[in-house]
Design a protein around this motif. Structure first.
Motif, PDB file in Angstrom:
ATOM      1  N   ALA A  25      42.544  99.922  27.923  1.00 23.30           N
ATOM      2  CA  ALA A  25      41.557  99.158  27.155  1.00 23.30           C
ATOM      3  C   ALA A  25      40.747  98.249  28.068  1.00 23.30           C
ATOM      4  CB  ALA A  25      42.263  98.341  26.075  1.00 23.30           C
ATOM      5  N   ALA A  26      41.409  97.634  29.059  1.00 26.33           N
ATOM      6  CA  ALA A  26      40.701  96.738  29.980  1.00 26.33           C
ATOM      7  C   ALA A  26      39.710  97.509  30.847  1.00 26.33           C
ATOM      8  CB  ALA A  26      41.708  95.994  30.854  1.00 26.33           C
ATOM      9  N   ALA A  27      40.052  98.752  31.216  1.00 27.11           N
ATOM     10  CA  ALA A  27      39.158  99.541  32.052  1.00 27.11           C
ATOM     11  C   ALA A  27      37.868  99.915  31.332  1.00 27.11           C
ATOM     12  CB  ALA A  27      39.873 100.805  32.512  1.00 27.11           C
ATOM     13  N   LYS A  28      37.899  99.888  30.028  1.00 28.37           N
ATOM     14  CA  LYS A  28      36.711 100.233  29.251  1.00 28.37           C
ATOM     15  C   LYS A  28      35.777  99.044  29.036  1.00 28.37           C
ATOM     16  CE  LYS A  28      39.105 103.873  26.704  1.00 28.37           C
ATOM     17  NZ  LYS A  28      39.538 104.351  25.361  1.00 28.37           N
ATOM     18  N   VAL A  29      36.195  97.846  29.442  1.00 21.75           N
ATOM     19  CA  VAL A  29      35.367  96.658  29.224  1.00 21.75           C
ATOM     20  C   VAL A  29      34.254  96.640  30.274  1.00 21.75           C
ATOM     21  CG1 VAL A  29      35.340  94.145  29.204  1.00 21.75           C
ATOM     22  CG2 VAL A  29      37.280  95.387  28.238  1.00 21.75           C
ATOM     23  N   PRO A  30      32.979  96.591  29.897  1.00 25.73           N
ATOM     24  CA  PRO A  30      31.883  96.551  30.874  1.00 25.73           C
ATOM     25  C   PRO A  30      31.787  95.174  31.537  1.00 25.73           C
ATOM     26  CG  PRO A  30      31.007  96.404  28.661  1.00 25.73           C
ATOM     27  CD  PRO A  30      32.488  96.638  28.512  1.00 25.73           C
ATOM     28  N   ASP A  31      31.201  95.146  32.737  1.00 24.18           N
ATOM     29  CA  ASP A  31      30.980  93.871  33.421  1.00 24.18           C
ATOM     30  C   ASP A  31      30.017  93.016  32.623  1.00 24.18           C
ATOM     31  OD1 ASP A  31      32.658  94.551  35.474  1.00 24.18           O
ATOM     32  OD2 ASP A  31      31.063  95.426  36.706  1.00 24.18           O
ATOM     33  N   ASN A  32      30.235  91.704  32.685  1.00 27.00           N
ATOM     34  CA  ASN A  32      29.387  90.759  31.979  1.00 27.00           C
ATOM     35  C   ASN A  32      28.429  90.100  32.972  1.00 27.00           C
ATOM     36  OD1 ASN A  32      30.677  89.620  28.936  1.00 27.00           O
ATOM     37  ND2 ASN A  32      31.618  91.280  30.075  1.00 27.00           N
ATOM     38  N   TYR A  33      27.141  90.142  32.652  1.00 23.29           N
ATOM     39  CA  TYR A  33      26.106  89.489  33.451  1.00 23.29           C
ATOM     40  C   TYR A  33      25.405  88.489  32.556  1.00 23.29           C
ATOM     41  CZ  TYR A  33      26.690  92.896  37.196  1.00 23.29           C
ATOM     42  OH  TYR A  33      27.200  93.640  38.213  1.00 23.29           O
ATOM     43  N   ARG A  34      24.992  87.389  33.179  1.00 22.12           N
ATOM     44  CA  ARG A  34      24.344  86.335  32.418  1.00 22.12           C
ATOM     45  C   ARG A  34      22.936  86.114  32.964  1.00 22.12           C
ATOM     46  NH1 ARG A  34      26.511  82.649  29.173  1.00 22.12           N
ATOM     47  NH2 ARG A  34      28.608  83.193  29.917  1.00 22.12           N
ATOM     48  N   VAL A  35      21.976  85.992  32.062  1.00 19.02           N
ATOM     49  CA  VAL A  35      20.606  85.656  32.467  1.00 19.02           C
ATOM     50  C   VAL A  35      20.587  84.199  32.930  1.00 19.02           C
ATOM     51  CG1 VAL A  35      18.222  85.411  31.699  1.00 19.02           C
ATOM     52  CG2 VAL A  35      19.601  87.331  30.893  1.00 19.02           C
ATOM     53  N   ASN A  36      20.133  83.999  34.172  1.00 16.98           N
ATOM     54  CA  ASN A  36      20.104  82.654  34.760  1.00 16.98           C
ATOM     55  C   ASN A  36      18.804  81.974  34.377  1.00 16.98           C
ATOM     56  OD1 ASN A  36      20.150  80.349  36.342  1.00 16.98           O
ATOM     57  ND2 ASN A  36      21.066  81.396  38.103  1.00 16.98           N
ATOM     58  N   PRO A  37      18.840  80.972  33.501  1.00 17.50           N
ATOM     59  CA  PRO A  37      17.600  80.302  33.099  1.00 17.50           C
ATOM     60  C   PRO A  37      16.860  79.677  34.285  1.00 17.50           C
ATOM     61  CG  PRO A  37      19.411  79.699  31.649  1.00 17.50           C
ATOM     62  CD  PRO A  37      20.007  80.421  32.810  1.00 17.50           C
ATOM     63  N   ALA A  38      17.595  79.248  35.303  1.00 19.38           N
ATOM     64  CA  ALA A  38      16.942  78.632  36.469  1.00 19.38           C
ATOM     65  C   ALA A  38      16.058  79.638  37.191  1.00 19.38           C
ATOM     66  CB  ALA A  38      18.001  78.065  37.411  1.00 19.38           C
ATOM     67  N   LEU A  39      16.542  80.890  37.325  1.00 19.58           N
ATOM     68  CA  LEU A  39      15.730  81.911  37.975  1.00 19.58           C
ATOM     69  C   LEU A  39      14.495  82.249  37.144  1.00 19.58           C
ATOM     70  CD1 LEU A  39      18.537  84.321  39.263  1.00 19.58           C
ATOM     71  CD2 LEU A  39      17.290  82.567  40.538  1.00 19.58           C
ATOM     72  N   VAL A  40      14.670  82.249  35.820  1.00 18.75           N
ATOM     73  CA  VAL A  40      13.519  82.500  34.955  1.00 18.75           C
ATOM     74  C   VAL A  40      12.490  81.399  35.129  1.00 18.75           C
ATOM     75  CG1 VAL A  40      12.756  82.755  32.572  1.00 18.75           C
ATOM     76  CG2 VAL A  40      14.908  83.797  33.302  1.00 18.75           C
ATOM     77  N   GLU A  41      12.928  80.167  35.102  1.00 16.66           N
ATOM     78  CA  GLU A  41      12.007  79.042  35.249  1.00 16.66           C
ATOM     79  C   GLU A  41      11.373  79.027  36.641  1.00 16.66           C
ATOM     80  OE1 GLU A  41      10.834  76.951  33.100  1.00 16.66           O
ATOM     81  OE2 GLU A  41      11.974  78.008  31.529  1.00 16.66           O
ATOM     82  N   GLN A  42      12.102  79.463  37.649  1.00 15.30           N
ATOM     83  CA  GLN A  42      11.545  79.510  39.010  1.00 15.30           C
ATOM     84  C   GLN A  42      10.365  80.478  39.066  1.00 15.30           C
ATOM     85  OE1 GLN A  42      14.482  80.332  41.991  1.00 15.30           O
ATOM     86  NE2 GLN A  42      12.978  80.810  43.572  1.00 15.30           N
ATOM     87  N   SER A  43      10.522  81.660  38.468  1.00 16.50           N
ATOM     88  CA  SER A  43       9.418  82.625  38.466  1.00 16.50           C
ATOM     89  C   SER A  43       8.263  82.125  37.629  1.00 16.50           C
ATOM     90  CB  SER A  43       9.915  83.969  37.929  1.00 16.50           C
ATOM     91  OG  SER A  43      10.872  84.531  38.792  1.00 16.50           O
ATOM     92  N   LEU A  44       8.559  81.493  36.492  1.00 17.64           N
ATOM     93  CA  LEU A  44       7.481  80.971  35.649  1.00 17.64           C
ATOM     94  C   LEU A  44       6.757  79.816  36.344  1.00 17.64           C
ATOM     95  CD1 LEU A  44       9.204  81.013  32.129  1.00 17.64           C
ATOM     96  CD2 LEU A  44       7.482  82.604  33.009  1.00 17.64           C
ATOM     97  N   SER A  45       7.486  79.012  37.092  1.00 14.84           N
ATOM     98  CA  SER A  45       6.837  77.913  37.827  1.00 14.84           C
ATOM     99  C   SER A  45       5.904  78.451  38.909  1.00 14.84           C
ATOM    100  CB  SER A  45       7.912  77.018  38.462  1.00 14.84           C
ATOM    101  OG  SER A  45       8.726  76.433  37.466  1.00 14.84           O
ATOM    102  N   GLU A  46       6.315  79.536  39.566  1.00 15.38           N
ATOM    103  CA  GLU A  46       5.451  80.159  40.567  1.00 15.38           C
ATOM    104  C   GLU A  46       4.186  80.698  39.919  1.00 15.38           C
ATOM    105  OE1 GLU A  46       3.927  81.471  44.135  1.00 15.38           O
ATOM    106  OE2 GLU A  46       5.544  80.058  43.702  1.00 15.38           O
ATOM    107  N   LEU A  47       4.328  81.285  38.714  1.00 16.63           N
ATOM    108  CA  LEU A  47       3.151  81.768  37.992  1.00 16.63           C
ATOM    109  C   LEU A  47       2.248  80.602  37.604  1.00 16.63           C
ATOM    110  CD1 LEU A  47       1.552  84.008  36.532  1.00 16.63           C
ATOM    111  CD2 LEU A  47       3.055  83.658  34.556  1.00 16.63           C
TER     112      LEU A  47
END
Length: 842
Positions: A90-112
C-alpha cells in the motif's frame, strides 16, 4: 328407615375448577422444564476450561522459551509478515507529494512587474515623441500610424540597452508603448486661401484633396498640446492579462525537468493549500506527464492567454485585437515561467504512513490445542506476538468476578432470546396444531440442552467443535415436527453451539449449512434410508461450506484443511448413527407419531390386523377399501395420506368385541331383530369406545390411530335405529342423544376424510346398477348430511376441499365397482369359478 341419600353429580363449576387446577399445575411443570433447560444451557456456555498462568517475563524478556505455551481455545492473532507485506504494498502505491511554493510564484510575478514598470516608465517619453510627430505631420498622415511608428522606434532604441535585453522584440514591445488613438490631440493646420486655421480631429482624420494638400502646412499647433492627455490603457490591459495568466500557470504547478518520482512512476500529488480562491485550484493527484516544465508551460500559458484575451477583447475588434493582445502578453509573461513545485518530504511521509495505517492487520488463526511456543525454542517476533495476544485475551476473560458475572449475564440473555425467538416462531410455523407446538418446544429444549452438554464434554477432547453432530438435532426435529420449524430450531441451536466454542463464525457457518441441508433433505420420510440420505447431504454441505471458509482464510492444500475436512466427514458419520438411534426414544417420550412409525403400523401381518382379518373378515375388507379411498382423498387435498390410510386400517377394531352386531360380519341371522332400537344403537356405538380402549390399553397404538377410532363417526346420529325407535315409541319422546356416537367430532382433515369414506364405502355398495353419476350423487348426500349435522366444524375443511374429496372417492369407487366379464357357459366350464379383473373370486 330413611332412604339412602343419592350421590350428587359434580357440578359444572366444580369440574371447571378441577380443570383450572390441572392447567395451573401443567403450567408450573412447563415453567420448571424451561428453567431447567436454561440452567443447563447457561451452565454449558459459561463454564470455562482451566487456564494456565503464563509467565509474562518469559514472554517479554527471554530469548529462549522456558515453557510450552498451548492455546486452550481458538483465537486470532496478527500475522506480522503478511501484514507488513500488505502495508508495504500500500505504501509503494502512494505518489510523491509536491507543494507549490508561493515564494517562487511571487518571485516570478515580481520579475514580471519589474519589466512592466520599466515599460510604464517609458510611456511619458513616448507621449512627447508622439506629440512632436503629430505637430509636424500633415493631414494626409494617419495619426495611428504616426503613433505606431513612434512606439516602434522608441522600442527599438530601448532594446539596445543592457536592462532591456530580456524584453520582447521591438515589434512586440511597441504594443506595450502604443498610446490610445482616441486620446491623441487634434492637429491644427493653416491653408493659403483661408484666413482662419482648419482643425483636423485626430479621431477621424479626413484625407486632403490634392489641391488642399498643396495649400496646407503644419502649424505645430495641437489641441490640447500637453502629454498628460495621452492615455496608455492598452498597456494596462496587457499588464493585467499577462500577470493573471502567469499567476494561474505558476500556481497550477511547473516542475523541474529533473523531477522523477522515487520508484513510483506515473503520478504525483501537488499540494495547493495556499492557492488563491479565485483561481479555482485545489490539491490533487496528477500524472507526471501532465505537469509542465518551463518549456512546455509556455503552451499552457498561451492557452490561458487565449482564453483570457478572447474574453477581454471587444467584439468589433475580436480577430485583430485579440491576436495582438495575446502575442504581446505572451512575450512579456513567458519569461517569468520557472519551476514552482518542490518535493514535500513531510507530506509524503505522512501519506505513506496513512496508507500503511489504512491496511487492516491480517489475522492468522490459532486453533484450540495448537502450540504457540515450544519449550526450549527461540522466541520469534511472530510467536512472541501470538503469546502476548493470547495473554491479553486470558487476562481480559479472567480479570475479575465482575467479568464472570458479565459473561454469565450475557449468556442468560443469549439463551433467553433464543428460546423466546423459538417460542414466538412456533405459532407461525404450526398455526393449527396447538398441542404439537408445546411438544415441539419441549423437544427443542431437550435437543438444545443435550447438544450443549455434549458440546461442553467434547470441547475437552476436540476443541474446534466441527465434529459435534448439530445436524442430527435438526434432522430429528424435522422428522418429529416439520421442516420449517426445524430450520428455525437448527439456526438457533447452531448459534448457541458456536457461542460455546468462542463465538467461532466458521463453526456457525459450517454447522448452519449442515443442519439446513439435513433438514431440507428430510421433509418427507417414508423409509429408513431417507435418514441416511439426509445425513450424507448434511456432510456434503458441511464439506462445501468448509471449502469456502478455507478458500477465504487458508488454503485447501494445508494440514488444517485436511484436518477439518476429516472432522466434517466424521460428523456426518456420527449423524448416521445418532438419528436412527434417537428417533424411537423421542417418539415415545413426546408421544409424536412419525411417518416411519405409521409405516410400521401399516403392516397387514401385525398382531392387530391379523386378528382383525381372522375374526371379522368383512370388517377387514371394509377397512382395506376405506384405506385406499381415504389415502387418495387426503393426498389430493395436501393432507397426510399415509396417516389417513393407517387410521382406516384400525378404525373398526372395536367390532372384534361383538362382530355379530355388524352386518358385514353377519351370515343369516340378524341379532338386532330381537333387540330394542336403543339397545341396538348403544351396541353399535360401543365399537368406538371399545376400539379406543383396545388400542390404548391392549395394543398401545399411537395417538393418531386412537383419534381415528374415536372421531371416524364423530357425534353422528345412528339414523336407522333412530327412525325405528321413532316408529315404535309408545311412552314419551325418544332422546336423540341415545342414538348418537360418543365422538368427538373430527379434529383434523384426516379424520374427517375417514368419516366421509366410511359412510361412502358402505352406501355405494347399496346402489343398484351403480354408475358414476349415481355414486357421485350418493357421496354428495353423505357429505351434505355430515356438514348439516356440523360434523366438520372442528377440522377446517373448505368447500373446495370437500368437492375434491367427493371427486376422488367417486373415481376410486367407480373403478372398484366395475363390471365382471361374463364368460360363455360350456359343459367343460360349468365348474369354473369366474374371477374378477383384479384376480379375486367373484
Amino acid at each position: 328407615m330413611k332412604a339412602p341419600r343419592k350421590k350428587k353429580k359434580p357440578s359444572r363449576a366444580r369440574a371447571r375448577n378441577q380443570e383450572v387446577k390441572l392447567q395451573g399445575r401443567a403450567l408450573w411443570v412447563q415453567r420448571g422444564i424451561v428453567a431447567a433447560a436454561m440452567v443447563v444451557l447457561v451452565g454449558a456456555l459459561s463454564r470455562e476450561p482451566q487456564r494456565t498462568e503464563l509467565p509474562i517475563d518469559d514472554i517479554e524478556q527471554s530469548v529462549v522459551s522456558r515453557h510450552e505455551i498451548r492455546a486452550d481455545f481458538f483465537f486470532e492473532s496478527i500475522d506480522l509478515q503478511d501484514t507488513k507485506e500488505a502495508r508495504n504494498t500500500a505504501a509503494a502505491k502512494v505518489p510523491d507529494n509536491y507543494r507549490v511554493n508561493p515564494a517562487l510564484v511571487e518571485q516570478s510575478l515580481s520579475e514580471l512587474d519589474r519589466r512592466i514598470d520599466l515599460v510604464t516608465a517609458e510611456q511619458p517619453a513616448v507621449a512627447e515623441k508622439v506629440l512632436a510627430a503629430l505637430a509636424g505631420s500633415t493631414s494626409a498622415e494617419d495619426p495611428q500610424a504616426i503613433a505606431r511608428r513612434v512606439a516602434e522606434e522608441h522600442a527599438a532604441a530601448l532594446t539596445g540597452q543592457a536592462e532591456w535585453e530580456t524584453m520582447p522584440p521591438p515589434a512586440v514591445l511597441s504594443l506595450w508603448l502604443m498610446p490610445d488613438v482616441s486620446s491623441l490631440p487634434a492637429r491644427v493646420y493653416e491653408t493659403a486661401d483661408a484666413a482662419a486655421p482648419a482643425a483636423d480631429p485626430v479621431a477621424s482624420p479626413v484625407p486632403a484633396t490634392e489641391g488642399a494638400a498643396a495649400t496646407e502646412r503644419p502649424t505645430g499647433s495641437l489641441e490640447p498640446a500637453t502629454p498628460d492627455t495621452i492615455a496608455f490603457s492598452q498597456a494596462t490591459r496587457l499588464a493585467q492579462l499577462a500577470r493573471e495568466s502567469l499567476r494561474f500557470v505558476l500556481t497550477r504547478g511547473v516542475r523541474d525537468p529533473a523531477i522523477v518520482p522515487s520508484g513510483k512512476p506515473g503520478s504525483i500529488v501537488i499540494l495547493r493549500e495556499d492557492a488563491p480562491a479565485d483561481l479555482g485550484l485545489t490539491s490533487g493527484e496528477i500524472a507526471l506527464a501532465d505537469v509542465p516544465t518551463p518549456d512546455s508551460a509556455r503552451e499552457v500559458l498561451a492557452e490561458r492567454l487565449r482564453e483570457t484575451a478572447r474574453r477581454a477583447a471587444r467584439p468589433e475588434a475580436e480577430s485583430a485585437e485579440w491576436a495582438q493582445l495575446h502575442e504581446a502578453a505572451l512575450a512579456m509573461s513567458a519569461q517569468g515561467l520557472a519551476p514552482t513545485i518542490q518535493f514535500d518530504r513531510v507530506a509524503t511521509a505522512g501519506a505513506v504512513q496513512a496508507a500503511r495505517d489504512s491496511v487492516a492487520p491480517i489475522l492468522r488463526e490459532i486453533e484450540a490445542g495448537e502450540i504457540i511456543q515450544e519449550s526450549g525454542r527461540r522466541w520469534t517476533e511472530q510467536s512472541r506476538s501470538d503469546a502476548l495476544t493470547y495473554l491479553e485475551i486470558l487476562s481480559r476473560e479472567n480479570d475479575s468476578p465482575r467479568r464472570f458475572v458479565s459473561v454469565l449475564a450475557a449468556h442468560v440473555l443469549m439463551v433467553l432470546l433464543a428460546l423466546l425467538g423459538l417460542r414466538g416462531a412456533l405459532p407461525l410455523l404450526l398455526p393449527e396444531r396447538q398441542q404439537l407446538r408445546l411438544k415441539a418446544f419441549n423437544l427443542a429444549l431437550l435437543l438444545m440442552a443435550c447438544s450443549a452438554v455434549i458440546g461442553r464434554v467434547a470441547s475437552y477432547f476436540e476443541p474446534t467443535g466441527f465434529m459435534l453432530p448439530v445436524a442430527a438435532a435438526g434432522i430429528l426435529f424435522a422428522i418429529l415436527v416439520n421442516s420449517r420449524a426445524a430450520a428455525v430450531f437448527s439456526l438457533l441451536n447452531v448459534f448457541i453451539i458456536s457461542a460455546q466454542y468462542g463465538y467461532d463464525w466458521r463453526l456457525l457457518f459450517a454447522g448452519s449449512a449442515m443442519s439446513l441441508a439435513g433438514v431440507l433433505a428430510i421433509s418427507k420420510v417414508r423409509r429408513r434410508s431417507d435418514m441416511t440420505t439426509a445425513s450424507l447431504k448434511a456432510a456434503a454441505a458441511g464439506i462445501a461450506a468448509m471449502a469456502a471458509i478455507l478458500l477465504i482464510t487458508d488454503s485447501l492444500a494445508s494440514n488444517t484443511a485436511l484436518q477439518r475436512m476429516t472432522l466434517i466427514l466424521l460428523n456426518g458419520g456420527v449423524c448416521l448413527l445418532v438419528v436412527p438411534a434417537m428417533l424411537s426414544p423421542l417418539e415415545k417420550l413426546f408421544e409424536i407419531t412419525t411417518d416411519i412409525q405409521l409405516l410400521e403400523y401399516s403392516d397387514l401381518n401385525n398382531e392387530v390386523l391379523s386378528r382383525l382379518a381372522l375374526e371379522v373378515p368383512g370388517t377387514f375388507s371394509h377397512s382395506l377399501m376405506i384405506g385406499q379411498l381415504s389415502e387418495a382423498a387426503a393426498d389430493a387435498i395436501g393432507a397426510n395420506g399415509l396417516k389417513t390410510r393407517v387410521m382406516a386400517y384400525y378404525h373398526d377394531i372395536g367390532k372384534m368385541w361383538r362382530p355379530e352386531y355388524f352386518c358385514e360380519n353377519q351370515t343369516d341371522e340378524n341379532v338386532h331383530d330381537e333387540l330394542a332400537p336403543r339397545v341396538s344403537a348403544r351396541a353399535i356405538a360401543a365399537h368406538v369406545t371399545q376400539g379406543a380402549e383396545m388400542a390404548r390399553r391392549e395394543y398401545h397404538l399411537p395417538k393418531p390411530i386412537i383419534d381415528g377410532i374415536l372421531e371416524h363417526h364423530g357425534t353422528a346420529k345412528i339414523g336407522y335405529f333412530y327412525e325405528q325407535a321413532m316408529e315404535q315409541k309408545k311412552h314419551g319422546d325418544v332422546d336423540e342423544d341415545d342414538f348418537r356416537y360418543p365422538g368427538p367430532k373430527p379434529q383434523s382433515p384426516e379424520t374427517a376424510i375417514l368419516m366421509i369414506c366410511d359412510g361412502a364405502e358402505s352406501a355405494v355398495r347399496s346402489i343398484k346398477n351403480p354408475n358414476e353419476e349415481r355414486i357421485r350423487e350418493m357421496i354428495d348426500k353423505i357429505i351434505s348430511a355430515r356438514a348439516a349435522d356440523r360434523q366438520f366444524d372442528d377440522c377446517d375443511l373448505t368447500f373446495k376441499q370437500l368437492d375434491i374429496i367427493a371427486e376422488v372417492i367417486t373415481r376410486r369407487a367407480c373403478s372398484s365397482l366395475h363390471k365382471r366379464i361374463s364368460y360363455p357357459s360350456t359343459k367343460e366350464q360349468d365348474n369354473i369359478i369366474p374371477m374378477t379383473s383384479s384376480g379375486g373370486v367373484a
